[in-house]
Design an enzyme around this catalytic site. Structure first.
Site, mmCIF file in Angstrom:
data_model
loop_
_atom_site.group_PDB
_atom_site.id
_atom_site.type_symbol
_atom_site.label_atom_id
_atom_site.label_comp_id
_atom_site.label_asym_id
_atom_site.label_seq_id
_atom_site.Cartn_x
_atom_site.Cartn_y
_atom_site.Cartn_z
ATOM 1 N N GLU A 492 105.924 69.782 90.831
ATOM 2 C CA GLU A 492 104.509 69.396 90.780
ATOM 3 C C GLU A 492 104.287 67.892 90.880
ATOM 4 O O GLU A 492 103.560 67.291 90.084
ATOM 5 C CB GLU A 492 103.858 69.980 89.518
ATOM 6 C CG GLU A 492 103.899 71.504 89.497
ATOM 7 C CD GLU A 492 103.398 72.132 88.209
ATOM 8 O OE1 GLU A 492 102.957 71.382 87.317
ATOM 9 O OE2 GLU A 492 103.457 73.369 88.098
ATOM 10 N N GLU A 593 106.065 81.208 93.127
ATOM 11 C CA GLU A 593 105.600 81.690 91.820
ATOM 12 C C GLU A 593 104.342 82.549 91.986
ATOM 13 O O GLU A 593 103.414 82.470 91.195
ATOM 14 C CB GLU A 593 105.299 80.512 90.879
ATOM 15 C CG GLU A 593 106.437 79.539 90.682
ATOM 16 C CD GLU A 593 106.077 78.362 89.783
ATOM 17 O OE1 GLU A 593 105.086 78.478 89.023
ATOM 18 O OE2 GLU A 593 106.772 77.333 89.841
#
Length: 714
Positions: A492, A593
């Protein structure tokens, strides 16, 4: 467009007295307000129900709804309630289902709650879904303390998940093209709206993907001036035009006018009963028109909905052109995606039967082909505690060929305290995967979000932090060298910058380079969220591409692009457009994910199919990982399997797609002794029956354009 909203409540507005209603161990009557408690008026209509002489909290008004409910359907509950009696100003009112079955005690399910008042009618709302139908289902309203009267006006229980003849692709905004001045538009706040010309004449890319080139834009745009708040901009009311459980796509061209410099956020927003819903956002500037794209869906009926465009700082003019809000039809797009999938994920196969000189007739032999393994990577996150659940393990091993560990490889797990290491859990998970032939992704070496960084790491000075980073990479990758096929190196980076803020921008490329030195066999990924849905101006596909290019220019061996795929109400065209943008880098893309969220499992199933089909049909996508599949071990309302091992509708859709993407076929050889078919990539078993003999053989269908020929010697 008409939504079927059949009310499961009979005589919902008490227009037929208390027909079908039953006071539960208390007195019940109707009042028009003229002779009851300070002339209370009905919330709507002419009368309401009053429940008095209540001596228990559970006493109220009930109705048997058994024959009007279906299993696996999400129902909405709406009632208007009020209290009266004593000096108490407020009290909780509950909506409850009593489920009765023979030879068992009743089960009570709370389906709604509100704090009711003496002074006004309050709206009680809720939802529920039944996995199976009970022998008897009774809905009732209860809750205030004994001695308080309960007042009820209008009760609805409905499912709006069935939409009749939806006008897919039809823009629901009035005068979107601005041919008729500002008709239908109004300024939100004190800003000023005017019509100007000079905007694009074509639809933005994501809208084109959904609507094609079926329309052009006028070149007119709304110029918003005198903005004193960030939320000020053009607005339009949509309350009566929106339908529940439909996914709406949002598209517009936006640009900044005078009054500002640099890029600023522009957001298409919806005000839904005074709540903000994100319809898409982008960073815009004064130089170029930018596309803003997004999607949304409503699952409970609102009282008021407004769409508006907002975002730049006060004093900055805003330009908006061609705003579109239209329902999307995923099934229409599915046919196109199926054709793309057949081209991309399948290959022609020729089974060629041969034999000795005694075998002079090759026609008509029975052939059965069974695919035993689909080579496309399909996985899920797992965690150590779930391995103790035999049903969980059985489902995972049967349905997935890749795994990623939910938390067990993260730094805060393996070294929560400095020098106190825990690799036991990841070792056990890795051994489990090895025993079952499951390949693994390493998630993650670092995580840029400051909220995930251990306190002891935050307290390190620059030199010690750099040394700790080096040790973390060395410890992890030397321990597991060659055992993880992928690593998410620094999670991220579009949303966090803990390590970069302390050690400079080159620390990111250093992490990649050191990881590659220690395990050159592993593919190193970037990994981030909100990349594919238009909801986040921090993580647009363009910004992701720029970040990856910058890493590569600094020497980082970036080998793959991770899109997390945590998504709500996906629009396939927006996902596809994002994938196209990312694919220009030529790197493999993985959904790392993926999960979809909806309280309605049927809608969740549809959303899951949208994401799976878009991913499987795109040539740049090389793997899909789910972020869990079992209830309580996945995101709330995102699971495929209920806690007791029962497949819900999303799980059934998942299994159905897997079956669709598996090739099993049978037939007979032609006059040349050949059997031809087109099959998905993977491993196969073939059984040929000829002259009372059965020959079995395995073969693999890998990627390729030309037919693969499999020789079978009898």
């Amino acid at each position: 467009m008409e939504v079927v909203e059949a009310n499961a409540i009979i005589n919902h507005d008490f227009s037929e007295g208390l027909l079908s209603w039953h006071p539960n161990s208390c007195n019940g009557f109707l009042s028009d307000g003229s002779v009851y408690a300070e002339d209370i008026k009905a919330e709507s209509g002419s009368q309401f129900a009053v429940l008095s002489n209540r001596t228990q909290c559970w006493q109220g008004l009930e109705q048997d709804v058994t024959l009007r409910l279906l299993p696996h359907v999400t129902y909405n509950v709406l009632a208007f309630v009020r209290i009266w009696g004593s000096s108490q100003e407020t009290a909780d009112v509950l909506a409850t289902l009593r489920l009765e079955n023979p030879n068992s005690t009743p089960t009570f399910v709370r389906v709604g709650r509100v704090t009711a008042s003496r002074k006004r009618w309050e709206k009680l709302e809720g939802t529920f879904s039944l996995k199976s139908l009970p022998y008897r289902a009774v809905f009732y309203l209860e809750g205030p303390l004994p001695g308080l009267d309960l007042l009820i006006d209008r009760v609805h229980i409905w499912s709006a998940s069935i939409v009749k003849n939806p006008a897919f692709g039809l823009n629901i905004l009035e005068n979107s093209n601005l041919f008729d001045g500002l008709r239908g538009w109004y300024p939100l706040g004190s800003c000023s709206l005017n019509i100007a010309t000079g905007s694009p004449h074509t639809l933005p890319p994501a809208a084109q993907e959904s609507l094609g080139w079926q329309q052009s834009l006028s070149g007119n745009y709304i110029l918003v001036t005198n903005r004193k708040q960030t939320w000020e901009g053009p607005a339009q009311t949509l309350t009566e035009k929106l339908k529940l459980f439909l996914t709406y796509q949002v598209s517009a061209w936006v640009r900044l006018g005078s009054g500002g410099s640099g890029a600023q956020k522009v957001n298409v927003a919806l005000g839904v009963d005074n709540k903000w819903v994100n319809g898409g956002q982008v960073e815009a500037d004064a130089h170029l028109w930018r596309e803003v794209a997004g999607s949304f869906r409503l699952e409970t009926k609102p009282s008021n909905v407004m769409v508006y465009v907002q975002g730049p700082s006060p004093g900055v003019d805003l330009m908006v052109a061609g705003l579109q809000v239209f329902p999307v039809d995923p099934k229409a797009r599915f046919e196109h995606l199926k054709k793309q999938t057949e081209k991309l994920r399948m290959r022609d196969v020729i089974l060629k039967i041969s034999g000795g000189p005694m075998l002079n007739r090759l026609c008509g032999f029975s052939v059965k082909v069974k695919q035993t393994y689909n080579s496309f990577p399909l996985g899920s996150c797992i965690n150590r505690s779930s391995l103790d659940n035999e049903d969980y393990v059985a489902f995972f091993v049967k349905n997935f060929n890749w795994a990623v560990f939910q938390n067990e490889l993260k730094w805060y797990w393996t070294e929560s305290q400095k020098g106190n290491y825990n690799y036991r859990d990841s070792d056990e998970l890795l051994q489990f995967c090895k025993c079952h032939g499951i390949q693994t992704r390493g998630h993650c070496i670092f995580w840029e979000d400051i909220n995930t960084v251990q306190q002891w790491v935050k307290e390190l000075n620059q030199n010690d932090l750099r040394a700790a980073i080096q040790k973390r990479i060395y410890d992890l990758l030397s321990r597991y060298c060659g055992k993880f096929q992928h690593y998410d190196v620094n999670n991220e980076m579009l949303h966090g910058s803990f390590y970069q803020d302390r050690l400079g921008k080159d620390i990111w490329s250093y992490m990649f380079k050191m990881a590659h030195q220690l395990d050159p066999s592993a593919t190193l990924f970037v990994n981030d969220y909100n990349v594919e849905d238009g909801s986040d101006d921090r993580s647009t596909p363009e910004k992701y591409v720029n970040q990856i290019v910058d890493l590569q220019e600094r020497g980082a061996p970036v080998g793959g692009i991770g899109i997390q795929g945590h998504i709500t109400y996906p629009a396939g065209s927006i996902v596809h457009t994002a994938l196209n943008t990312l694919s220009i880098l030529g790197l493999p893309i993985w959904f790392t994910e993926m999960d979809v969220y909806s309280t309605n499992e049927f809608v969740r199933a549809d959303d899951l199919e949208v994401m799976f089909r878009e991913a499987f049909a795109h040539p740049a996508v090389e793997g899909i990982m789910l972020w869990g599949f079992w209830e309580l071990v996945s995101r709330e309302q995102g699971h495929l399997v209920d806690w007791d091992g029962t497949l819900n509708e999303a799980g059934k859709r998942f299994i159905s797609l897997k079956k669709e993407w598996t090739t099993n076929i049978k037939g007979h050889t032609d006059h040349e002794g050949q059997f031809k078919f087109r099959g998905f990539h993977g491993t196969y078993e073939v059984e040929v029956s000829a002259h009372s003999r059965e020959i079995k053989q395995t073969f693999t269908v890998d990627k390729g354009d030309s037919p693969i020929v499999v020789e079978i010697c009898l």
